[in-house]
Each structure stands twice: as structure tokens, then as C-alpha cells.
Design an enzyme around this catalytic site. Structure first.
Site, short mmCIF file in Angstrom:
data_model
loop_
_atom_site.label_atom_id
_atom_site.label_comp_id
_atom_site.label_asym_id
_atom_site.label_seq_id
_atom_site.Cartn_x
_atom_site.Cartn_y
_atom_site.Cartn_z
N GLY A 145 41.57 5.23 67.93
CA GLY A 145 42.63 5.08 66.85
C GLY A 145 42.91 7.09 67.28
O GLY A 145 44.23 7.54 66.58
N ALA A 146 42.39 7.22 67.98
CA ALA A 146 42.14 9.20 68.39
C ALA A 146 42.64 9.56 69.36
O ALA A 146 43.12 10.47 69.11
CB ALA A 146 40.68 10.06 68.42
N GLY A 163 35.69 35.28 41.58
CA GLY A 163 36.69 34.95 40.43
C GLY A 163 37.68 33.66 40.45
O GLY A 163 37.93 33.56 42.32
N GLY A 164 37.61 33.95 39.67
CA GLY A 164 39.78 33.39 39.58
C GLY A 164 40.63 34.42 40.59
O GLY A 164 41.10 33.45 41.89
C1 HXC Z 1 37.27 47.44 35.35
C2 HXC Z 1 35.89 47.84 36.67
C3 HXC Z 1 35.81 46.88 37.13
C4 HXC Z 1 36.52 46.24 36.55
C5 HXC Z 1 34.26 47.65 38.64
N1 HXC Z 1 35.17 48.48 38.26
N2 HXC Z 1 34.60 46.69 38.86
N3 HXC Z 1 37.15 48.69 35.87
N4 HXC Z 1 37.76 46.09 35.65
N5 HXC Z 1 36.81 44.56 37.01
C6 HXC Z 1 34.85 50.03 37.92
C7 HXC Z 1 33.05 50.53 37.80
O1 HXC Z 1 33.27 50.49 36.57
C8 HXC Z 1 33.38 51.49 38.16
O2 HXC Z 1 33.94 52.37 38.11
C9 HXC Z 1 34.09 51.21 39.66
O3 HXC Z 1 35.20 50.64 39.52
C10 HXC Z 1 32.87 50.84 40.94
O4 HXC Z 1 32.25 49.68 40.48
P1 HXC Z 1 30.75 50.06 40.86
O5 HXC Z 1 29.99 48.96 39.89
O6 HXC Z 1 30.53 50.95 40.62
O7 HXC Z 1 30.59 49.73 42.34
P2 HXC Z 1 29.80 48.26 43.07
O8 HXC Z 1 28.33 49.14 42.75
O9 HXC Z 1 29.89 48.88 44.55
O10 HXC Z 1 29.91 46.95 42.60
C11 HXC Z 1 31.26 46.34 43.04
C12 HXC Z 1 30.80 45.09 41.71
C13 HXC Z 1 31.26 44.93 40.14
C14 HXC Z 1 30.21 43.97 42.20
C15 HXC Z 1 32.20 44.72 41.80
O11 HXC Z 1 32.08 46.61 40.19
C16 HXC Z 1 31.37 44.47 39.53
O12 HXC Z 1 30.70 43.86 39.52
N6 HXC Z 1 32.48 43.82 38.79
C17 HXC Z 1 32.70 43.20 37.71
C18 HXC Z 1 33.03 42.32 38.16
C19 HXC Z 1 34.27 41.53 37.62
O13 HXC Z 1 33.27 41.36 36.85
N7 HXC Z 1 34.69 41.30 37.14
C20 HXC Z 1 35.88 40.56 36.37
C21 HXC Z 1 35.57 38.85 36.94
S1 HXC Z 1 36.69 37.45 36.29
P3 HXC Z 1 33.61 54.02 37.80
O14 HXC Z 1 34.22 55.04 36.35
O15 HXC Z 1 31.91 54.35 37.74
O16 HXC Z 1 34.31 54.74 39.51
C22 HXC Z 1 38.04 37.76 37.09
C23 HXC Z 1 38.72 36.56 36.82
C24 HXC Z 1 40.15 36.86 37.68
O17 HXC Z 1 37.98 38.52 38.46
C25 HXC Z 1 40.45 35.41 37.61
C26 HXC Z 1 42.15 35.25 37.94
C27 HXC Z 1 42.74 34.07 37.30
#
Ligand code: HXC
Length: 507
Positions: A403-404, A168-169
Site C-alpha cells: 500500500g505504501a 488559551g484560545g
Molecule cells: C491585560 C495584561 C494581560 C492581559 C499581561 N498583562 N497579560 N493586561 N490583559 N491578558 C499586563 C500585565 O498586567 C503587566 O502590566 C504587563 O502586561 C506584563 O505582564 P507581567 O505579568 O508583568 O509579565 P510576565 O511576568 O512576563 O508574565 C506574562 C504572563 C502574565 C504569563 C502572560 O502576564 C499572565 O499570566 N497574564 C494573564 C494571562 C491570561 O490569563 N490571559 C487571558 C487568557 S484567556 P504592567 O502594567 O505591570 O506592565 C485568553 C482567551 C483567548 O487569552 C480566547 C480566544 C478565543
């Protein structure tokens, strides 16, 4: 005593991050923890941590029940071979290393200190992205980090290590740093993941295919290097760090060197083959002129028709840009122009002198290049060289056409020393092409005869040397000595461009 014990207990608890189970899961994926990474990156015992007890302030979704110390990122400063650096290392064992308001504030704090105190920032990324429970507060935290990436750009070197998810971002913070390194098979970067890609474009692709280390070092050029595992990535980051100055007001570090400046390399006299169309490996020249044959290559897997990286001469860092005749005959194209332009601009921003090694038959022809905007991208490299005020030394080994020739740090772009080997051919274009245009419609025999004449007259360095575009035609075997002396003479170089708010490089 109790109070001291309480501090120690709190520290032990903070250092455990998300707990033994999640640490084991991290290890099972072949990944180190945030703290193990810092330990390997920094000199032993040099890490001074900040904000070990910072906790998030979110009260939604029952979050007040779970406020782990440190909030998913370890921050502080330490040294690499005695030189100061600020670090942040996201802790995937704590809520997936997700970025909360306070997590972002911790990163901003060390970035501010880095700029104030003139030391680089190394960010270790391993995060699930925005802390979902915090919503827009998390986006604001990212925005604050982005702004600091921009403010720090060109002030202190910034290096990003991608050692897990970065999606993402969130990708835009590393994207604005100077170097990005990834770990093969355990890290990925993308703006939108495989699921969204499938829904929107019907493409079925894995996370690794979409944004793994191989994709970003070979196809997209987002990343500058990829390593087998965390340990190798951290060791190589230390190696790169040793080449870089601490900030834009300091000279690059000078290291002790054990290599004779006057070293003669007789093998270079035969490096360029007699047949002008036979390739040779330009890397051999770089290794033979560098102190102790040490070359730190940047973007080794992308646009291999140009080589970029760091060497040392007399112990001082020098950035090298070199056409590679082994790939696409060393032609410039969109990718190689972008790759080299960014490298030259990094060097110029941080006072690293630039050595350019030239063997270039021209720009790559064709619709894909023209439609892709080779005019604009080629101009990036031309522009980068022309605006660079650091010492610039150029050696033409063979072809420098059209040119290069001008683009590749020619005299006309204010290079300080322009050397040519006797094998050089500095001309508007290759002899055959030139003859076919000048003597259009003549018989093949006539063309062959005229080509030979053209070659004898123009396929050499002396026409350019007569005009002063080449300062000296040098013996290949003495290249190291000549360029060391050239750079030594430029140590106090001072030139300035006229005042401007900022330039308008063709992007
Ligand atoms: C809160 C999160 C989290 C998040 C993971 N966790 N991502 N908690 N916010 N964004 C937590 C899980 O709940 C879990 O907690 C622990 O971290 C490990 O995650 P798992 O899913 O068990 O690990 P894994 O299977 O390795 O998968 C990793 C992952 C997945 C692919 C990153 O967790 C995931 O898809 N997370 C969400 C990603 C997401 O949508 N992020 C927001 C994107 S928007 P526990 O307690 O069970 O250990 C964004 C915008 C940024 O980022 C913009 C900037 C301008």
C-alpha cells in the site's frame, strides 16, 4: 512647524510602546521588541505602518486613563527581498501585548488587505492573551481574526512566529496558519497552562515542558521549526519566504541559479547499499539534486522517518517529500503520514510542484498504530497526493512495497513522471514475507531457495516498468537532470478535479 513637531513627538511616543523600563525588561528576557523584530524581518526601510495612533476604547477599570498609541500591536506592510508582505507584531511592552477590540481590528485590517492584494501575512505573537479588562469584546476580536485565518487559508501563505507567551484560545490563530516557528526557551503555546493542568490532572509540569519549542517541534508537531533566538527565527523566516509564492494565483518565485542543470552526481550510483536492510541517508540525495544543495526542511524534528521541505530546481521552488531509511527503516506511520499530507496540501494549494523520493517498506505494524487510527491518518497522505493537481514527479530509489507504494505519489495517483533507480524493488511485499506466505509450511531451506527466486523475479523495477507504472528506469547519477527536465516539461500543466463544494479528506 509646531504641527509637524507635534506629529514627530507623537510618533516618538508611539514607537516607545510601553516605555524604556518595559523595553529593558523585554531585552533582559533575551527578546527583541515588536518594532526591532519587524526591522529584522523586512528589507531595510521598507516598513509602512498602519494605525500607529489607534487606541483602545475601554472605559472600565479606569482604563480611560491609559490609552497607549498603537494599542499593543504594530501592523503594516513591507518587503522581504523586494517581495510584498503584511505583518503584525504584538508589543509585549504595552499591556503585555494583550488583545483588545481595537488591537484585533488592526490585525484584521492588514489581513483583509493581504487577501485583497495577494500578499502573505506574517504574524509575530508575543501576548498575554485576551485583554482582561475588555472581557467578551476581546473574545470577539479573536473570533474575527480566526475567521480571517480561515478565509485566507489557501489564498495567501500565512506564517506565525511565536516569540513569547501564546496561551488559551489565542493559540488557535497560529494553529490555522501554514507554518509556525518558535523561539527556544522564550516562547510557549498551550490551551491550558501548568496551573490548570496541576489542578485538573495532578500533573506538575513547567510552561516550557508543557508548551515550549522542544515540545511542539518534537512531540505535538504543532510547530514547524524552533530557533535559538529572535534574530535566527526572523532570518530563517526570510529564507522560507523566498521559497513561497505571494498568493494562490501566482507561480512560486524563480530565483537566479548558479548550478548546472545537467550536473552529474556519480556518488549517487553507490548511495543505496548492496544489503537491502542497510540504511542510508536520503537527505544526501535531496542535497545532491537541489540547486546549490539548498534544502529548507519543515518539521525536521518530528516524524523523522519522512523528510519534508523546499528545494529549488532551475531556480523554481519544488516541495520534497522523501522517506528516510535511517529512521524506522523509512516506514510510513501515523505521524509521518500526517506530516507529509499537510505538506503536500500546502504545496498543492500554492502551485508548488512536488518531488517524491521513495524508499518505503510499508506501514509500521502494531497496536499503537492501529489503535491510533493509522487507517485514517495514512489515508490523509494517499488523499493529499491523489487530489494534488500540481506537477508531481516521483523517484523510487529502493523499496516501494504494498500500500505504501501506491500512497507515495505512484502512477495510480496521477503522478506525472515516475522514475525508478535500477536498485528499486517494487512489489507487493518483501521477498521473504511473500515467500513465507506463498510456500507456507515448507522447510527453511526450501523457503530460502524460493526467496532467492522471488527476489530475482520481483525485487526490481522492471515488472512495474513493463506495465507502464514506471515511466523510465534511470541512472542514479543523472537524477537531477532527469527531474529538472521532467518539471520543465510540466510548467504549463493544467488538470482539474470535478466541481465540489469542498472535499471530505479523512481528518
Ligand atoms: C491585560 C495584561 C494581560 C492581559 C499581561 N498583562 N497579560 N493586561 N490583559 N491578558 C499586563 C500585565 O498586567 C503587566 O502590566 C504587563 O502586561 C506584563 O505582564 P507581567 O505579568 O508583568 O509579565 P510576565 O511576568 O512576563 O508574565 C506574562 C504572563 C502574565 C504569563 C502572560 O502576564 C499572565 O499570566 N497574564 C494573564 C494571562 C491570561 O490569563 N490571559 C487571558 C487568557 S484567556 P504592567 O502594567 O505591570 O506592565 C485568553 C482567551 C483567548 O487569552 C480566547 C480566544 C478565543
Amino acid at each position: 512647524m509646531d504641527i509637524l513637531q507635534e506629529l514627530e513627538d507623537r510618533r516618538v511616543d508611539a514607537r516607545l510602546g510601553g516605555g524604556e523600563k518595559r523595553i529593558a525588561a523585554q531585552h533582559a528576557k533575551g527578546k527583541l521588541t515588536a518594532r526591532e523584530r519587524i526591522d529584522l524581518l523586512l528589507d531595510e526601510g521598507s516598513f509602512e505602518e498602519f494605525d500607529m495612533f489607534v487606541a483602545h476604547r475601554c472605559t472600565d477599570f479606569g482604563m480611560e486613563q491609559d490609552r497607549p498609541a498603537g494599542d499593543g500591536v504594530v501592523t503594516g506592510w513591507g518587503t522581504i527581498n523586494g517581495r510584498m508582505v503584511y505583518v503584525f507584531s504584538q508589543d509585549f511592552t504595552v499591556m503585555g501585548g494583550s488583545v483588545s477590540e481595537t488591537h484585533g481590528k488592526k490585525i484584521c485590517k492588514i489581513m483583509d488587505l493581504a487577501m485583497q492584494n495577494g500578499a502573505p501575512v506574517i504574524g509575530i505573537n508575543d501576548s498575554g492573551g485576551a485583554r482582561i479588562q475588555e472581557g467578551v469584546a476581546s473574545l470577539a476580536a479573536y473570533g474575527d481574526v480566526f475567521q480571517r485565518n480561515i478565509t485566507a487559508s489557501g489564498v495567501v501563505p500565512q506564517i506565525s512566529l511565536i516569540m513569547g507567551p501564546c496561551a488559551g484560545g489565542a493559540v488557535y490563530s497560529p494553529a490555522m496558519t501554514d507554518f509556525i516557528f518558535m523561539v527556544k526557551d522564550s516562547s510557549y503555546m498551550f490551551v491550558t497552562g501548568p496551573d490548570v493542568a496541576k489542578t485538573v490532572t495532578n500533573e506538575i509540569v513547567t510552561a516550557e515542558e508543557l508548551g515550549g519549542a522542544s515540545t511542539h517541534t518534537r512531540k505535538s508537531s504543532v510547530a514547524d521549526g524552533a530557533f535559538e533566538n529572535d534574530v535566527e527565527a526572523l532570518a530563517e523566516t526570510r529564507r522560507l519566504f523566498d521559497f513561497l509564492p505571494l498568493n494562490n494565483r501566482e507561480q512560486p518565485p524563480v530565483r537566479p541559479f548558479f548550478d548546472d542543470v545537467n550536473r552529474i552526481e556519480d556518488s549517487l550510483d553507490t548511495l543505496v547499499p548492496a544489503n537491502p536492510n542497510t540504511p542510508y541517508d536520503m537527505k544526501e540525495l535531496i542535497l545532491k539534486i537541489a540547486d546549490e544543495g539548498d534544502f529548507y526542511e519543515i518539521q525536521a524534528e518530528f516524524a523523522k522517518n519522512i523528510l519534508t521541505g523546499f528545494i529549488r530546481l532551475e531556480g523554481s521552488t519544488v516541495g520534497v517529500v522523501a522517506n528516510q531509511p535511517m529512521v524506522l527503516a523509512g516506514c510510513l506511520d501515523i505521524d509521518s503520514s500526517r506530516k507529509a499530507a499537510r505538506f503536500v496540501r500546502f504545496c498543492d494549494a500554492f502551485e508548488i510542484p512536488v518531488l517524491t523520493l521513495v524508499d518505503v517498506p510499508g506501514f509500521l505494524p502494531g497496536t499503537s498504530q492501529e489503535y491510533g487510527g493509522v487507517i485514517k491518518h495514512g489515508a490523509k497522505l494517499l488523499y493529499a497526493y491523489g487530489e494534488a493537481t500540481v506537477p508531481k514527479v516521483t523517484v523510487i530509489t529502493r523499496k516501494a512495497y504494498g500500500g505504501a507504494y501506491v500512497v507515495m505519489a505512484s502512477k495510480h495517483l496521477q503522478a506525472d513522471f515516475n522514475y525508478a533507480w535500477p536498485t528499486s524493488e517494487i512489489a507487493v511485499m518483501g521477498a521473504k514475507g511473500a515467500t513465507e506466505i506463498i510456500h507456507r509450511g515448507k522447510s527453511p531451506e526450501e523457503i530460502a531457495a524460493r526467496t532467492a527466486e522471488y527476489e530475482a523475479r520481483f525485487a526490481n523495477p522492471f515488472v512495474a516498468a513493463e506495465k507502464g507504472f514506471i515511466d523510465e528506469v534511470i541512472m542514479p547519477h543523472s537524477t537531477r537532470k532527469r527531474i529538472c527536465r521532467a518539471f520543465a516539461s510540466l510548467r504549463s500543466k493544467k488538470t482539474q478535479m470535478p466541481w465540489k463544494k469542498h472535499d471530505n479528506i479523512p481528518l
